[in-house]
Design a protein around this motif. Structure first.
Motif, PDB file in Angstrom:
ATOM      1  N   VAL A 286      53.701  11.087  40.255  1.00 27.29           N
ATOM      2  CA  VAL A 286      54.020  10.502  41.560  1.00 27.29           C
ATOM      3  C   VAL A 286      53.759  11.489  42.690  1.00 27.29           C
ATOM      4  CG1 VAL A 286      55.712   8.906  40.639  1.00 27.29           C
ATOM      5  CG2 VAL A 286      56.461  11.156  41.398  1.00 27.29           C
ATOM      6  N   GLY A 287      53.221  12.673  42.385  1.00 31.75           N
ATOM      7  CA  GLY A 287      52.886  13.630  43.426  1.00 31.75           C
ATOM      8  C   GLY A 287      54.095  14.367  43.950  1.00 31.75           C
ATOM      9  N   MET A 288      53.988  14.874  45.172  1.00 33.51           N
ATOM     10  CA  MET A 288      55.046  15.637  45.814  1.00 33.51           C
ATOM     11  C   MET A 288      56.138  14.669  46.274  1.00 33.51           C
ATOM     12  SD  MET A 288      54.794  18.144  49.186  1.00 33.51           S
ATOM     13  CE  MET A 288      53.312  18.948  48.592  1.00 33.51           C
ATOM     14  N   ILE A 289      57.361  14.878  45.827  1.00 32.32           N
ATOM     15  CA  ILE A 289      58.419  13.915  46.129  1.00 32.32           C
ATOM     16  C   ILE A 289      59.106  14.200  47.451  1.00 32.32           C
ATOM     17  CG2 ILE A 289      58.845  13.403  43.702  1.00 32.32           C
ATOM     18  CD1 ILE A 289      61.364  15.131  43.868  1.00 32.32           C
ATOM     19  N   ASN A 290      59.087  15.439  47.936  1.00 26.60           N
ATOM     20  CA  ASN A 290      59.775  15.739  49.190  1.00 26.60           C
ATOM     21  C   ASN A 290      58.877  15.355  50.356  1.00 26.60           C
ATOM     22  OD1 ASN A 290      60.572  17.590  51.613  1.00 26.60           O
ATOM     23  ND2 ASN A 290      62.346  17.523  50.262  1.00 26.60           N
TER      24      ASN A 290
ATOM     25  N   ALA B  85      64.154  16.919  45.875  1.00 26.34           N
ATOM     26  CA  ALA B  85      64.584  15.814  46.733  1.00 26.34           C
ATOM     27  C   ALA B  85      65.411  16.317  47.912  1.00 26.34           C
ATOM     28  CB  ALA B  85      65.393  14.797  45.925  1.00 26.34           C
ATOM     29  N   ASN B  86      66.131  17.420  47.728  1.00 21.82           N
ATOM     30  CA  ASN B  86      66.926  18.037  48.790  1.00 21.82           C
ATOM     31  C   ASN B  86      66.013  18.884  49.670  1.00 21.82           C
ATOM     32  OD1 ASN B  86      68.377  20.604  49.779  1.00 21.82           O
ATOM     33  ND2 ASN B  86      70.080  19.232  49.359  1.00 21.82           N
ATOM     34  N   ASP B  87      66.013  18.644  50.991  1.00 25.14           N
ATOM     35  CA  ASP B  87      65.110  19.353  51.893  1.00 25.14           C
ATOM     36  C   ASP B  87      65.322  20.863  51.844  1.00 25.14           C
ATOM     37  OD1 ASP B  87      63.831  17.055  52.859  1.00 25.14           O
ATOM     38  OD2 ASP B  87      65.352  16.735  54.395  1.00 25.14           O
ATOM     39  N   GLY B  88      66.583  21.305  51.864  1.00 25.44           N
ATOM     40  CA  GLY B  88      66.854  22.740  51.845  1.00 25.44           C
ATOM     41  C   GLY B  88      66.342  23.397  50.585  1.00 25.44           C
ATOM     42  N   ASN B  89      66.564  22.750  49.441  1.00 26.12           N
ATOM     43  CA  ASN B  89      66.067  23.295  48.179  1.00 26.12           C
ATOM     44  C   ASN B  89      64.546  23.346  48.169  1.00 26.12           C
ATOM     45  OD1 ASN B  89      68.696  23.446  47.390  1.00 26.12           O
ATOM     46  ND2 ASN B  89      68.596  21.813  45.884  1.00 26.12           N
ATOM     47  N   SER B  90      63.908  22.311  48.711  1.00 25.08           N
ATOM     48  CA  SER B  90      62.449  22.284  48.724  1.00 25.08           C
ATOM     49  C   SER B  90      61.884  23.377  49.629  1.00 25.08           C
ATOM     50  CB  SER B  90      61.947  20.908  49.180  1.00 25.08           C
ATOM     51  OG  SER B  90      60.577  20.749  48.867  1.00 25.08           O
ATOM     52  N   PHE B  91      62.516  23.595  50.786  1.00 24.92           N
ATOM     53  CA  PHE B  91      62.082  24.686  51.663  1.00 24.92           C
ATOM     54  C   PHE B  91      62.215  26.029  50.942  1.00 24.92           C
ATOM     55  CE2 PHE B  91      63.407  22.068  55.617  1.00 24.92           C
ATOM     56  CZ  PHE B  91      62.194  21.412  55.593  1.00 24.92           C
TER      57      PHE B  91
END
Length: 965
Positions: free
Chosen positions: A429-433, A522-528
């Motif tokens: 499904v590619g990049m989820i964020n 899925a969490n923006d902070g974790n992805s950053f």
């Protein structure tokens, strides 16, 4: 190609010019709703593992290790790593050290092995009972010399789900359709349904679900979705949109606009162009040239090539016949055989394709003809990517020429590349964020054009206008919004700042090759946080992160500017217990804190060292700041002393750390901080508090209330999630409690919340509180506020705090809550800023002002309040008397002139208000008395209120309180 697409639609990865970029049917995972990253760095216990000096990044909620870094590991017996042995090298690593991360090698399967940037990226997925475990990511990065310097370790070793679903796939998707906010979905299945195991974080705990992965298109609105449906109940757990919003020489060219939509037209050669001659297909070279050995005199050109097919508004590919007469033939695409938009899209797709091939020649993710379609319509212009397709919709609306230059096309192609890249690393499904997806798409456009503005000059009414600017100061979490285009500017801004500190080649290399690490969450902070770490790994040049990387300082500086670097991943590496209430103002106030102390943060220490530590403080409300240097203690902790203050003072402070790897200063405060700092109350105590665990006399309702549902009550909150909103948390704020004030708890029915939000005004009022002897009372409380605007309504909802000093006859507003804050958040209110007369008949009330839905508008409000306190100066430690400090003030209170008499010669006088702001000064007095006419430093009479006078003499400083009437 998908035809007749997207006539009126908000797409998750669209350009997001005139919409939020979110489909109304999107449903977010509960973990993604929090703005707080759950990543925490910790050290492996060297006494329990043979993997020495490695640090892991742990998920503080799930307890699972996510990534690990450390001193390189090398298995020399394999020889140099190659395609033939990298899987065996990776498996050897996890066989030896998998137990340190809870990984069972018998449950992992290889999904990808890619060589890029002088290193191998070997990816595995976890399987449970022959089903893929979503979000699992077990991989190693192996440098070309064989060094293993980092690993992804996301493995779930405590799964317990049934081996077989309770309901069929068809039953599940039927229930999913019934729960949709749209009309019932008539699914067009896009891929074979898969049964998977989903780790599910809810209410700060980890559970597992058996789910159907369902990729479909709706006939009704022509949208594409990926949906994860509980295989036991049919509940939709997660749903998101997939469409992210050249013998005989022939030369082929076209008239296009290059960098900007308001630029002059110019002729450019068209590379990789499809030419048909005598039934044979040929392609122009990179310079738009084709050598032909043919006797034929006729040929056909198509806006079709190796890497792009441009479909016009008639859903066909433009073509034109031309003559091959002569030895040198030139064919041009012009207004006579095509439109400007068609030509632009063909040319610029080849530009962006070559951009990625230049950075990473060995990748072949995009070596096929991507479909780029122009679609007629007069709705809002937009553009979007669906991976193998890119769409420009509503091109008849001339307010924005999105296909008028290359910028928008580059952005959408960036989305497609993100999807191809992650798919090649095992994510179907590619990049989820979506925020990070938008950031990398923006960087694609900006890097190619060397211009920070995306979509520059596309708006016809104002050619100076643009869509977004990655040259920004957006910060996490302050600038996190529901629109991923806006949130993505945080990461895009960091990457652009990295370019400004280095060069474009370095930005391109690091941002591209970091994708091989598949940073995502899925969490923006974790992805950053993952993107920051992935960029560090991509920047490394010797397979050893412990000795730094070539551009580590620049990465730290750039990411820290946006609060997604060291300050984000350090997490609990910074620890401070707030100073809080001081019973008196005698002596100084110790501020003790730690940062990456001991052996628990070796990886963090390899990145940065603290160059300087200091505490910055001010009187609360004042803009006059003071700095105190902190000293390091033998145990690695830090200490600083804020100097003695007058009883009744309220100070606000934070810690500044200057890191050796960067010139930037990172600001820290405790987990209990308020608006960027901690408060210190000198000589204060708590006069009233209520944790709402027992009934203390709060009254619900008043005459002006008109809500029929969502009415205040003291109850146990119940967690309810709907789409991207968390309407209530699953627990109150009190550490050992259950109850709080809440605007109506929910019933058992899944949709009961639709009848429980506040549909009008509802009020809750405190019992009577005696503050008749108050000096400067402060209100402290915690709140949870959820505002869900489903219809883009302009109607404002929220809640307000009020105070009364006459038992509720009159009220003064002292605080308001009108923004989403879907986590328990602390608030302080300086009550004296709003009223000065305190009585024994004080009351407080909270008014939630909801909305009675009408005319298709849907705006929902949910408010919770807990752990309320009122603090004030302790009468036993009030300000010193005249005799104690050798100073006489009369009259006091004063309304005209104040006489000041000291036991010693006065050298200087300073008078401040309660916030520490200087209102009057005098120096070189050389007298034991003076007269103050109540004028400030500008000659104006000061307002009524409390002031402090500080006299400097040979003995030091004397302080007393003045009441001006």
């Amino acid at each position: 190609m998908i035809k007749n697409m997207l006539k009126a639609l908000c797409i998750a990865a669209s350009l997001g010019i005139l919409s939020t970029g979110l489909s109304a049917d999107d449903i977010k995972l509960p973990a993604s709703l929090s703005r707080e990253t759950t990543y925490q760095i910790k050290q492996l216990d060297n006494s329990k593992t043979s993997l020495k000096n490695w640090t892991i990044v742990n998920d503080d909620v799930t307890g699972k290790p996510k990534r690990a870094f450390g001193t390189p590991v090398n298995f020399a017996d394999f020889g140099m790593p190659s395609e033939g042995n990298v899987e065996q090298i990776a498996r050897r690593f996890f066989e030896l050290y998998g137990n340190d991360f809870g990984i069972s090698t018998s449950d992992i399967r290889l999904v990808a092995k890619n060589y890029a940037n002088n290193r191998w990226h070997v990816k595995f997925k976890q399987y449970y009972n022959d089903m893929e475990v979503m979000f699992s990511d077990i991989s190693v990065t192996i440098f070309k010399n064989g060094n293993i310097m980092s690993a992804n370790t996301e493995f779930y070793n405590d799964i317990d789900v049934p081996a077989q679903p309770k309901i069929s796939y068809q039953t599940a998707i039927n229930r999913a359709s019934d729960k949709s906010t749209k009309a019932k979905i008539k699914d067009v299945i896009l891929s074979k349904p898969l049964l998977k195991v989903m780790p599910y974080v809810v209410n700060k705990s980890l559970a597992y679900k058996l789910v159907y992965e369902h990729q479909y298109q709706t006939n009704e609105l022509n949208e594409q979705f990926t949906s994860y449906v509980d295989a036991n109940s049919g509940e939709v757990l997660w749903r998101f949109g997939n469409l992210m919003h050249a013998a005989k020489e022939v030369k082929v060219s076209g008239i296009i606009k290059d960098k900007y939509a308001d630029a002059a037209k110019e002729s450019k050669y068209f590379p990789n162009q499809k030419i048909r001659v005598d039934g044979n297909i040929y392609y122009t070279d990179k310079d738009g040239k084709l050598a032909l050995n043919t006797e034929s005199t006729d040929a056909t050109a198509y806006l079709d090539g190796k890497y792009v097919q441009v479909y016009n508004v008639n859903e066909s590919i433009s073509q034109d016949n031309f003559s091959l007469s002569g030895s040198n033939v030139e064919f041009s695409w012009s207004d006579e055989n095509s439109t400007l938009f068609e030509r632009n899209l063909y040319y610029h797709t080849n530009v962006v394709h070559q951009y990625f091939k230049t950075i990473d020649p060995n990748q072949n993710f995009c070596d096929f003809p991507i479909e780029v379609s122009l679609m007629s319509g007069t709705g809002s212009p937009n553009a979007m990517s669906g991976g193998e397709q890119i769409y420009f919709i509503n091109i008849d609306n001339t307010s924005a020429e999105l296909a008028g230059s290359g910028s928008v096309l580059y952005h959408e192609y960036g989305h497609s590349m993100n999807r191809f890249h992650y798919a090649a690393s095992g994510s179907n499904v590619g990049m989820i964020n979506t925020a990070c997806n938008e950031a990398l798409a923006d960087i694609t456009s900006c890097a190619i054009l060397n211009d920070s503005q995306v979509g520059k000059s596309v708006f016809t009414s104002d050619r100076n206008r643009f869509i977004r600017d990655v040259n920004n100061d957006n910060k996490y979490p302050d600038d996190v919004e529901s629109d991923p285009h806006y949130t993505g500017q945080i990461l895009a801004g960091a990457l652009w700042d990295f370019y400004k500190l280095t060069d474009m080649e370095t930005l391109n290399r690091v941002s591209h090759f970091a994708k091989y690490e598949t940073p995502d969450d899925a969490n923006d902070g974790n992805s950053f946080a993952e993107w920051f770490l992935a960029c560090i790994v991509a920047d490394d040049d010797d397979g050893d992160l412990s000795n730094g990387t070539p551009h580590l300082q620049e990465l730290v500086t750039a990411f820290d500017k946006h609060n997604i670097g060291i300050s984000l991943i350090s997490g609990k590496a910074f620890y401070h217990k707030p100073v809080g209430l001081y019973t008196n103002g005698n002596g100084s106030y110790d501020v003790n804190f730690s940062f990456a102390t001991g052996t628990n943060y070796e990886f963090l220490k390899s990145l940065v060292q603290v160059e300087k530590a200091e505490v910055v403080w001010s009187h609360w409300g004042s803009q006059e700041f003071h700095t105190v240097d902190a000293t390091i203690n033998p145990d690695g902790t830090y200490s600083a002393k804020i100097p003695e203050q007058q009883n009744g003072s309220i100070l606000k402070y934070h810690v500044n750390l200057t890191l050796s790897s960067s010139d930037d200063v990172i600001q820290y405060s405790s987990e209990e901080s308020f608006e960027g700092g901690d408060l210190l109350f000198v000589g204060y105590k708590t006069f009233f508090e209520d944790d709402f665990e027992s009934e203390k006399g709060w009254v619900i309702g008043e005459d002006e209330d008109d809500a029929t549902q969502g009415i205040w009550e003291r109850e146990i909150p119940q967690e309810v999630l709907f789409q991207r909103y968390q309407f209530q948390p699953g627990e109150d704020h009190s550490e050992n409690g259950e109850y709080c004030l809440v605007t109506d708890k929910y019933g058992e029915d899944d949709m009961a919340f639709l009848y429980s939000y506040a549909d009008g005004r509802t009020t809750v009022t405190s019992p009577r509180i005696d503050l008749s002897k108050a000096f400067r009372p402060v209100l402290e409380y915690y709140h949870w506020t959820m505002i869900a605007n489903f219809s883009n309504s302009s109607h404002q909802v929220g809640s307000d705090f009020y105070v009364s000093n006459d038992d509720g006859l009159t009220w003064t507003k002292i605080d308001e809550l009108n923004k989403d804050m879907m986590s328990w958040s602390k608030r302080y209110v300086d009550i004296k800023k709003y009223i000065s007369d305190f009585t024994n008949q004080m009351r407080f009330k909270v008014v939630a002002d909801g909305y009675t839905q009408s005319g298709g508008e849907l705006v929902l409000l949910e408010v919770l309040v807990d752990d309320l306190k009122i603090m004030d100066l302790d009468p036993d430690v009030s300000v010193a008397s005249n005799q104690e400090i050798g100073m006489k003030l009369f009259p006091n209170p004063v309304s005209d002139n104040l006489s000041v008499i000291s036991d010693t010669m006065i050298e200087a006088i300073e008078i401040t208000d309660i916030f520490g702001n200087t209102v009057y000064t005098a120096s070189n007095l050389s007298s034991d008395n003076m007269l103050w006419d109540l004028s400030d430093i500008n000659g104006n009479k000061v307002a009524s209120g409390t002031y402090f006078i500080r006299i400097t003499d040979a003995d030091g400083v004397k302080v007393n309180k003045i009441i001006v009437q």
